[in-house]
Scaffold this active site. Sequence first.
Site, PDB file in Angstrom:
ATOM      1  NE  ARG A 133      -3.705   2.328   2.399  1.00  0.00           N
ATOM      2  CZ  ARG A 133      -3.428   3.548   2.854  1.00  0.00           C
ATOM      3  NH1 ARG A 133      -2.253   3.799   3.414  1.00  0.00           N
ATOM      4  NH2 ARG A 133      -4.320   4.515   2.764  1.00  0.00           N
ATOM      5  CB  SER A 182     -11.733  -1.619   3.511  1.00  0.00           C
ATOM      6  OG  SER A 182     -10.357  -1.804   3.276  1.00  0.00           O
ATOM      7  CE  LYS A 213      -7.662   3.906   4.039  1.00  0.00           C
ATOM      8  NZ  LYS A 213      -8.491   2.720   3.819  1.00  0.00           N
TER       9      LYS A 213
END
Length: 213
Positions: free
Chosen positions: A38, A107, A136
């Site tokens: 990511r 998610s 995040k």
Amino acid sequence: MIDLSLYLVLDPVLCAEKGMVQTAIEAVEGGATVVQLRAPDWKKRAFFDCAVELKKALKPYGVPLIINDHVDVAIAVDADGVHVGQKDLPAAVVRAMIGKDKILGLSISNVQEAIDCDTSIVDYIGIGPIYTTSTKPDAAPPMGLGGFAAAAAHCSLPNVAIGSVKAKDIEPLAKAGCNGIAVVSAICGQADVKKAAFDLKTAWNHAIESKDR
């Protein structure tokens, strides 16, 4: 079946000193069972190059490489799977692109999203954030243990809990229906990455043993 017990999400900022690939190798040697790439701020070519190196590095360990969001990169490097969020391409579209044999994760941040998840398309769900997370910035509000348990109860798919999960949180999460923990800062950027992963995996194994007694 994918082993979700210790799911590492790589972060390029936290991994800056050691590097993404070396961090992944040391984490896997310590017990990480899945690695997700990511890097939302990276240009596509840098993302692709890192994915190529990660796939090569993880192959001897038999640990799957999951690509966050970038379905085209996942296809280009023949990654083991893709993970998408609620604002990314729809899961049905991603499944059509990657085929039936690749891993697809989604998610989930609330009960309704868990209810709406198509279990015939998705292989596992990431539930969170459990607690406030700094890795995040656009994450949904923290769910807490109760929120996690409620979401997990409304979706039959295997799940991982994510969002500032530490070793002390593992046992209550396991009792609440967790199938694994997804971590970023608990491994990335740690002075001893292998030990950090080992300690988390040990805590997970202990939690499962305690739960089964």
